[in-house]
Design an enzyme around this catalytic site. Structure first.
Site, short mmCIF file in Angstrom:
data_model
loop_
_atom_site.label_atom_id
_atom_site.label_comp_id
_atom_site.label_asym_id
_atom_site.label_seq_id
_atom_site.Cartn_x
_atom_site.Cartn_y
_atom_site.Cartn_z
N LEU A 119 0.82 -1.20 0.00
CA LEU A 119 0.00 0.00 0.00
C LEU A 119 0.86 1.26 0.00
O LEU A 119 0.71 2.13 -0.87
CB LEU A 119 -0.93 -0.02 1.22
CG LEU A 119 -1.86 1.19 1.38
CD1 LEU A 119 -2.74 1.36 0.14
CD2 LEU A 119 -2.73 1.03 2.63
N TYR A 120 1.78 1.35 0.95
CA TYR A 120 2.63 2.54 1.05
C TYR A 120 3.51 2.68 -0.19
O TYR A 120 3.59 3.76 -0.79
CB TYR A 120 3.49 2.44 2.30
CG TYR A 120 4.46 3.58 2.48
CD1 TYR A 120 4.01 4.89 2.62
CD2 TYR A 120 5.84 3.34 2.54
CE1 TYR A 120 4.91 5.94 2.79
CE2 TYR A 120 6.73 4.39 2.71
CZ TYR A 120 6.27 5.68 2.84
OH TYR A 120 7.15 6.71 3.00
N GLY A 121 4.17 1.60 -0.59
CA GLY A 121 5.08 1.66 -1.73
C GLY A 121 4.37 2.04 -3.01
O GLY A 121 4.89 2.82 -3.82
#
Length: 246
Positions: free
Chosen positions: A153-155
Site C-alpha cells: 500500500l505505502y510503496g
C-alpha cells in the site's frame, strides 16, 4: 544564501524530514511557510528558524483531500505573496499484509500521499509557469522502486508520486518549473520510531548499513530546490544509503 527572496512551502514540516527541510531552506535564505496539523509544533519550528536569523511563518493544515490542498495553497499565496518552491513532504505510512488492509486505510493513504500533492501542484504550478520559474520537490521512498513484503500500500502510493514527478517535469519543465523527487531510505524520525529494530534491519541491507538522520535527507531536498540543480528535471534521487545499487 542562494534562496534569498524565495518563498518555500513545505508540507508536513513540523517534524521529521519536513522540519529538517524547513531549517535547511531557511538557512539558505528562503522564507519558509511551515505547514502541519500541530499549532504547538509549528510554532516551535518557526521560533527556532527565526532564532537562527531565518524567515518563517506557520500555516495549520490537515491535508487529506483536494479541498484541504487548495485551501493551503491559497493561504500560502496570501501569506508569502507567491510560492516559488513547493516541497510535497506530508504523507502517511503503514505496513502490513495486503489482506489485512481496510478500505478506509487504503483510501486515506492514497488521499494523503497522492491526491494532496496532485492538487497542491495543480493549484501552485500554473502560477510558477506563468512567472517562468519555480521548483517542486516531491518525497517518495526507496520501497517505491522494489518489492517489499508488507509495503504494497505505502510503496504503491509513493510509486505514483514518482510517476507524477516525471509527468509534471514533462508538463511544466518547458515553462521554467523544475520538478524532481527524493526517495529516502530508512530515516530516524518520530514517524518511524514505532518500527524499532525493524528500521535498523532494513537499513542493514544497504551499503551504508545505517539509518539516516532527517538532516541528511533535507540536504538532498535543498540541493534540488536550489540553483545548483538548475539542469535537473524529472529525476527521482535515491538518498537511501546505496540501497538502490544492490
Amino acid at each position: 544564501m542562494e534562496l534569498t527572496g524565495r518563498i518555500a512551502l513545505v508540507t508536513g514540516s513540523t517534524s521529521g524530514i519536513g522540519r529538517a527541510t524547513a531549517h535547511a531552506l531557511a538557512a539558505r535564505g528562503a522564507h519558509v511557510l511551515v505547514s502541519g496539523r500541530s499549532e504547538e509544533r509549528g510554532a516551535q519550528v518557526v521560533a527556532a528558524i527565526r532564532a537562527d536569523g531565518g524567515k518563517a511563518d506557520f500555516l495549520a493544515a490537515d491535508l487529506h483531500d483536494a479541498d484541504s490542498a487548495r485551501d493551503l495553497a491559497e493561504r500560502a499565496v496570501r501569506t508569502g505573496g507567491r510560492v516559488d518552491i513547493l516541497v510535497n513532504n506530508a504523507g502517511i505510512g503503514a505496513f502490513g499484509p495486503t489482506e489485512a488492509t481496510a478500505e478506509a486505510d487504503f483510501d486515506a493513504m492514497y488521499a494523503t500521499n497522492v491526491k494532496v500533492p496532485f492538487f497542491l501542484v495543480a493549484a501552485l504550478a500554473p502560477a510558477m509557469a506563468d512567472r517562468g520559474e519555480g521548483v517542486i520537490v516531491n518525497l517518495t521512498t526507496m520501497v517505491a522502486g522494489f518489492g517489499q513484503a508488507g509495503a504494497a500500500l505505502y510503496g504503491s502510493s509513493k510509486a505514483a508520486v514518482s510517476l507524477l514527478t516525471k509527468a509534471w517535469a514533462a508538463e511544466f519543465g518547458p515553462r521554467g518549473v523544475r520538478v524532481n523527487a527524493v526517495a529516502p531510505g530508512p530515516t530516524r524520525t518520530e514517524g518511524t520510531a514505532p518500527m524499532g529494530d525493524g528500521l535498523e534491519q532494513l537499513a542493514s541491507r544497504a551499503p551504508a548499513a545505517r539509518v539516516a538522520d532527517p538532516e541528511e535527507i533535507a540536504q538532498a531536498i535543498a540541493y534540488l530546490a536550489g540553483p545548483g540543480a538548475s539542469f535537473v528535471h524529472g529525476t527521482v534521487l535515491p538518498v537511501d544509503g546505496g540501497r538502490a545499487a544492490v
